[in-house]
Design a protein around this motif. Structure first.
Motif, PDB file in Angstrom:
ATOM      1  N   PHE A  55       0.804  -1.217   0.000  1.00 16.38           N
ATOM      2  CA  PHE A  55       0.000   0.000   0.000  1.00 16.38           C
ATOM      3  C   PHE A  55       0.838   1.269   0.000  1.00 16.38           C
ATOM      4  O   PHE A  55       0.301   2.349  -0.111  1.00 16.38           O
ATOM      5  CB  PHE A  55      -0.949   0.013   1.202  1.00 16.38           C
ATOM      6  N   THR A  56       2.134   1.142   0.120  1.00 22.76           N
ATOM      7  CA  THR A  56       2.952   2.355   0.136  1.00 22.76           C
ATOM      8  C   THR A  56       4.049   2.288  -0.926  1.00 22.76           C
ATOM      9  O   THR A  56       3.992   2.974  -1.931  1.00 22.76           O
ATOM     10  CB  THR A  56       3.579   2.569   1.534  1.00 22.76           C
TER      11      THR A  56
ATOM     12  N   LEU B  89       5.013  -0.261  -2.973  1.00 25.97           N
ATOM     13  CA  LEU B  89       4.728  -0.983  -4.215  1.00 25.97           C
ATOM     14  C   LEU B  89       4.075  -0.094  -5.281  1.00 25.97           C
ATOM     15  O   LEU B  89       4.485  -0.143  -6.450  1.00 25.97           O
ATOM     16  CB  LEU B  89       3.853  -2.210  -3.916  1.00 25.97           C
TER      17      LEU B  89
ATOM     18  N   VAL C  31       5.512   0.297  -9.033  1.00 23.93           N
ATOM     19  CA  VAL C  31       4.714  -0.065 -10.213  1.00 23.93           C
ATOM     20  C   VAL C  31       4.557   1.140 -11.133  1.00 23.93           C
ATOM     21  O   VAL C  31       4.717   1.042 -12.356  1.00 23.93           O
ATOM     22  CB  VAL C  31       3.338  -0.611  -9.784  1.00 23.93           C
TER      23      VAL C  31
ATOM     24  N   GLY D 164      -7.559  12.149 -16.828  1.00 27.96           N
ATOM     25  CA  GLY D 164      -6.574  11.346 -16.113  1.00 27.96           C
ATOM     26  C   GLY D 164      -5.280  11.277 -16.893  1.00 27.96           C
ATOM     27  O   GLY D 164      -5.159  11.812 -17.995  1.00 27.96           O
ATOM     28  N   GLU D 165      -4.300  10.620 -16.304  1.00 26.83           N
ATOM     29  CA  GLU D 165      -2.971  10.507 -16.927  1.00 26.83           C
ATOM     30  C   GLU D 165      -2.797   9.076 -17.423  1.00 26.83           C
ATOM     31  O   GLU D 165      -2.917   8.130 -16.635  1.00 26.83           O
ATOM     32  CB  GLU D 165      -1.903  10.849 -15.889  1.00 26.83           C
TER      33      GLU D 165
ATOM     34  N   MET E 204      -6.190   2.382  -1.463  1.00 30.53           N
ATOM     35  CA  MET E 204      -6.254   1.497  -2.641  1.00 30.53           C
ATOM     36  C   MET E 204      -7.378   0.499  -2.463  1.00 30.53           C
ATOM     37  O   MET E 204      -7.546  -0.077  -1.416  1.00 30.53           O
ATOM     38  CB  MET E 204      -4.921   0.743  -2.799  1.00 30.53           C
TER      39      MET E 204
ATOM     40  N   ILE F  67      -9.399  -2.982  -3.355  1.00 30.26           N
ATOM     41  CA  ILE F  67      -8.920  -4.330  -3.600  1.00 30.26           C
ATOM     42  C   ILE F  67      -8.955  -4.714  -5.070  1.00 30.26           C
ATOM     43  O   ILE F  67      -8.030  -5.344  -5.557  1.00 30.26           O
ATOM     44  CB  ILE F  67      -9.727  -5.311  -2.737  1.00 30.26           C
TER      45      ILE F  67
ATOM     46  N   ARG G 209      -3.201  -5.266  -9.909  1.00 33.65           N
ATOM     47  CA  ARG G 209      -1.760  -5.162  -9.835  1.00 33.65           C
ATOM     48  C   ARG G 209      -1.113  -6.533  -9.733  1.00 33.65           C
ATOM     49  O   ARG G 209      -0.134  -6.820 -10.395  1.00 33.65           O
ATOM     50  CB  ARG G 209      -1.379  -4.308  -8.615  1.00 33.65           C
TER      51      ARG G 209
ATOM     52  N   MET H 223      -5.696  -6.306   4.522  1.00 29.27           N
ATOM     53  CA  MET H 223      -5.020  -5.256   5.296  1.00 29.27           C
ATOM     54  C   MET H 223      -5.815  -4.710   6.476  1.00 29.27           C
ATOM     55  O   MET H 223      -5.293  -4.667   7.592  1.00 29.27           O
ATOM     56  CB  MET H 223      -4.662  -4.110   4.345  1.00 29.27           C
TER      57      MET H 223
ATOM     58  N   ARG I 104      -1.942   9.382  -3.878  1.00 33.88           N
ATOM     59  CA  ARG I 104      -0.496   9.447  -4.052  1.00 33.88           C
ATOM     60  C   ARG I 104      -0.140  10.849  -4.541  1.00 33.88           C
ATOM     61  O   ARG I 104      -0.779  11.389  -5.444  1.00 33.88           O
ATOM     62  CB  ARG I 104       0.003   8.422  -5.070  1.00 33.88           C
TER      63      ARG I 104
ATOM     64  N   VAL J 225      -7.431   7.501  -9.352  1.00 29.81           N
ATOM     65  CA  VAL J 225      -7.116   7.681 -10.770  1.00 29.81           C
ATOM     66  C   VAL J 225      -5.887   8.570 -10.920  1.00 29.81           C
ATOM     67  O   VAL J 225      -5.771   9.609 -10.256  1.00 29.81           O
ATOM     68  CB  VAL J 225      -8.313   8.328 -11.504  1.00 29.81           C
TER      69      VAL J 225
ATOM     70  N   ASN K  52      -2.350   8.771   3.497  1.00 28.19           N
ATOM     71  CA  ASN K  52      -1.304   8.059   4.244  1.00 28.19           C
ATOM     72  C   ASN K  52      -0.725   6.882   3.465  1.00 28.19           C
ATOM     73  O   ASN K  52      -0.183   5.948   4.057  1.00 28.19           O
ATOM     74  CB  ASN K  52      -1.870   7.580   5.578  1.00 28.19           C
ATOM     75  N   PHE K  53      -0.871   6.919   2.140  1.00 21.51           N
ATOM     76  CA  PHE K  53      -0.302   5.845   1.333  1.00 21.51           C
ATOM     77  C   PHE K  53       1.025   6.260   0.697  1.00 21.51           C
ATOM     78  O   PHE K  53       1.598   5.510  -0.083  1.00 21.51           O
ATOM     79  CB  PHE K  53      -1.303   5.387   0.278  1.00 21.51           C
TER      80      PHE K  53
ATOM     81  N   ARG L 139      -5.312   3.805   9.062  1.00 28.42           N
ATOM     82  CA  ARG L 139      -5.411   5.034   8.277  1.00 28.42           C
ATOM     83  C   ARG L 139      -6.863   5.535   8.289  1.00 28.42           C
ATOM     84  O   ARG L 139      -7.788   4.741   8.169  1.00 28.42           O
ATOM     85  CB  ARG L 139      -4.985   4.767   6.836  1.00 28.42           C
TER      86      ARG L 139
END
Lengths: 357, 395
Positions: A194-195, A197, A201, A326-327, B1, B3, B9, B85, B232, B271, B290-291, B325
């Motif tokens: 969650f941080t 990775l 990616v 979006g990107e 994130m 699931i 991923r 998680m 992010r 996104v 907090n990610f 979180r």
């Protein structure tokens, strides 16, 4: 059955090549293409900035004039678009000129930084730096070091009498790329899902969306250094592409020369991967397009590949950031566009590429 | 994130780095799934519409997980292994302790170690946590060695089948990024633990807070600030789009999310977005999740963001980090709603959030955070230079 490819040059390599006009002409035209694409890139974006404002903002950096424009517009042009366009230029150019040089050194038109494992090695170095949280210097250093290591492994596998046979190059590349891909998988396995990775990616997918002036500088140094070496060796690369025996007969020492070219390419590719992740296909498609246009003489092919590669990636990146709100990951677009383009190239030029197969 | 994103991923990674194993695993799972869930007989007409049920009585305890699989226990469970998680901290909240947690995912353990949970339950840091990969694939033998009464796992046949084939009971849960998920998980955990009353209490408090927040928002009327939540910020931007839980609570408090407005994003969940798009939205408040490790100071110092309203008015905030979180749905979400209301609509008075957090943590964990713990939860130092954040100071 696979056969070794045709030499990538024709005519007397050490003799009289194209005149200055024949070199400058394609370079000027490529530069014009690059300028046109860059102009479109500067004028496009999700934040609306009138084109005359863009020109005024860029020109004001050289000759201060007129009333100031809104700070937001200046920020967008100077801090978002300009570094992004420059970074795309450097990365696209580096991948393209690197691909062209590798194809000559390996005497193989299907070689690119991805195929021979350099990108995978650089990916591992960068991913490891991200996993360990070592910062941007380690990111570049790790990418460069492991990119060079990957190239060295492929070179050791493929070196021997008779030059680099196409099958050995492909196999060597597969082995090396698989090995480093496994190490990348190990890094992703160890990363926090969650941080860390997502950062790894995102980086692996390839993007110049995080462009800053600092990143431009980080990319500029290795890419400029590698590019200068390649351009300085451009006629020797012509000789190398004929094979070791001919190169030796013409007075060159192929092995150290080949290492110099490979190190220069690794430096450039590692610099590109460090700031943008893995962007595939540019190093394969652009040299072929350039070769179809200007022929196989690397005195022309290398600079033209750099300019067209830069223009290509700027164009793709402009699509990536403007097509939707979006990107879109850059590596996805270059693969989606590059694969069909390369397919068409293969179909149209199969005789030249496959030696009559 | 969410699931689904995690699964995408993992599938991508597996496909890229040796997808043969995944292919074989999926073939095996597809071929054995009918035998792996002999108890999978949800009542006709309820599966997929009614929330998963739970019941307890003299004959034992029965729960129906989010796959529709019915699990039976002779007595309340005492050894639970959690792989998703958020499940470990939620289980601790439902149970008001970590004594029944027999194992957890490493990422849950890291979150406990680095968050408030580690301080509240230091013994939880000794719980085995090397039981699954980052993509939630279980290490069956490691988990079997823990002798669990039940394993909580995401409801994906590839992830649950190996555990069930090894003879373990698996509680499958799903994540749609809504408050209802938390309510459902809470009910399932509470029933298994033999404490159904806890689920009722927790839901009552959560619903009560939600209604209060809604009433306050309705009283203020429309015209709340535009808030963009960054999942992010470092190394590429990702914002909360349609269907995300963050979008839900931004709207709950009476604000709006430009990422889901007329000029919003097409995709769902988190996104990727170009910086220019965010500049065009010009949000009045920016939330940093907090990610990743981005802090308000990073935004304030970046010249690219200087023209954004949120930066000019210094309204960039790091989302709190409590027992878990506060960004995604969780047992502490009611506190997140209050925090977001207070930073979005500052009254000028001191916030009651510190007292509310003390009270809520006591209810959830039987622990009242100390003043330094509360400062850490609320990021009072990192958010200290942002506007209106002094309302959360200790005194």
């Amino acid at each position: 059955m696979l056969r070794e490819a045709q030499p990538l040059t024709t005519g007397p390599p050490g003799g009289r090549g194209p005149g200055l006009r024949q070199v400058i002409g394609p370079c000027l035209l490529s530069g014009a293409v690059l300028a046109a694409v860059s102009a479109v890139a500067f004028g496009s974006g999700r934040y609306s900035v009138p084109l005359d404002h863009v020109v005024q903002i860029l020109a004001s950096r050289i000759v201060p004039f007129g009333p100031g424009l809104p700070a937001a517009e200046e920020n967008v042009v100077l801090l978002v678009r300009l570094p992004r366009v420059l970074l795309a230029l450097l990365v696209g150019g580096a991948l393209a000129i690197g691909g062209a040089a590798l194809q000559a050194v390996f005497r193989n038109p299907l070689v690119s930084p991805e195929v021979i494992g350099v990108s995978s090695g650089a990916s591992f170095g960068g991913a490891l730096a991200l996993l360990l949280g070592l910062g941007p210097v380690a990111l570049v250093g790790g990418s460069f070091g492991f990119g060079l290591l990957a190239l060295g492994i492929v070179f050791l596998i493929t070196s021997g009498r008779g030059g680099a046979h196409i099958l050995m190059v492909v196999l060597g590349g597969i082995v090396t790329a698989s090995f480093f891909s496994a190490l990348v998988a190990l890094v992703t396995y160890l990363a926090d899902p969650f941080t860390t990775l997502p950062a790894i990616v995102f980086w692996l997918l390839g993007s110049v969306s995080t462009a800053t002036w600092a990143k431009v500088l980080v990319a500029l140094i290795p890419i400029a250094a590698g590019g200068v070496v390649l351009l300085a060796l451009r006629w020797r690369i012509n000789v190398l592409s004929l094979g070791d025996d001919d190169a030796t007969a013409l007075g060159l020492r192929p092995r150290p020369l080949r290492w110099a070219v490979l190190a220069a390419v690794a430096l450039m590719v590692a610099g590109a991967v460090a700031v943008s992740g893995v962007i595939s296909w540019v190093g394969l498609v652009i040299p072929h397009l350039a070769r179809m246009w200007v022929g196989p003489d690397h005195r022309v092919l290398l600079p033209v590949s750099f300019l067209l590669g830069g223009a290509y990636l700027i164009a793709i990146d402009t699509i990536a950031r403007t097509a939707t709100a979006g990107e879109i990951p850059l590596g996805v677009l270059t693969a989606l566009i590059g694969a069909p383009v390369f397919f068409v190239l293969l179909r149209r030029n199969r005789e030249r590429i496959w030696d009559g197969a | 994130m969410s699931i689904p994103e995690a699964n995408r991923r993992s599938v991508l990674a597996a496909a890229l780095y040796g997808g043969g194993a995944l292919f074989l695993a999926s073939c095996a799972a597809a071929g054995t799934a009918p035998q792996s869930s002999p108890q999978s007989t949800p009542p006709a007409g309820t599966a997929g519409t009614a929330p998963p049920g739970s019941a307890s009585g003299p004959a034992g305890i029965q729960v129906t997980d989010q796959r529709g699989t019915v699990l039976s226990f002779d007595r309340p469970v005492t050894r639970v292994v959690t792989i998703p998680m958020p499940a470990a901290s939620l289980l601790a909240a439902v149970d008001q302790g970590a004594s029944h947690l027999a194992g957890m995912h490493n990422a849950s353990w890291v979150a406990m170690r680095d968050g408030a949970m580690g301080a509240m339950y230091p013994e939880a840091l000794n719980i085995p946590h090397d039981i699954a990969t980052t993509d939630f694939t279980p290490n069956v033998e490691s988990i079997r060695a823990l002798n669990p009464d039940v394993v909580v796992q995401w409801s994906d046949a590839q992830l649950t089948a190996p555990l069930e084939q090894a003879g373990m009971k698996v509680l499958g849960i799903t994540n749609t990024g809504t408050q209802q998920d938390v309510d459902t998980w809470t009910a399932l955990f509470a029933t298994m633990l033999g404490r159904p009353d806890r689920a009722v209490q927790m839901k009552a408090r959560s619903d009560g807070q939600q209604k209060a927040i809604q009433a306050e928002a309705a009283a203020r009327g429309t015209g709340g600030p535009g808030i963009v939540y960054f999942n992010r910020f470092s190394g590429g931007l990702k914002v909360a789009g349609n269907g995300s839980y963050n979008d839900f609570y931004i709207k709950l408090i009476g604000a709006h999310n430009p990422a889901t407005g007329p000029q919003g994003l097409q995709g769902k969940g988190m996104v990727g977005v170009d910086v220019e798009q965010v500049l065009a939205w010009d949000p009045e408040i920016i939330l940093l999740g907090n990610f990743d490790d981005a802090m308000p100071a990073d935004v304030y110092a970046n010249p690219v963001w200087q023209s954004v309203s949120a930066v000019r008015s210094r309204r960039v905030y790091k989302v709190p980090l409590g027992g878990y979180r506060w960004d995604p749905p969780g047992q502490e979400s009611p506190l997140m709603w209050r925090w977001l209301t207070d930073v979005s609509f500052p009254s000028g008075n001191r916030s009651t959030l510190r007292n509310e957090t003390n009270d809520y943590f006591d209810f959830l964990y039987r622990h009242q955070p100390s003043a330094p713990e509360l400062d850490k939860i609320l990021w009072t130092e990192a958010n200290g230079t942002s506007a209106n954040y002094r309302q959360f100071d200790a005194s």
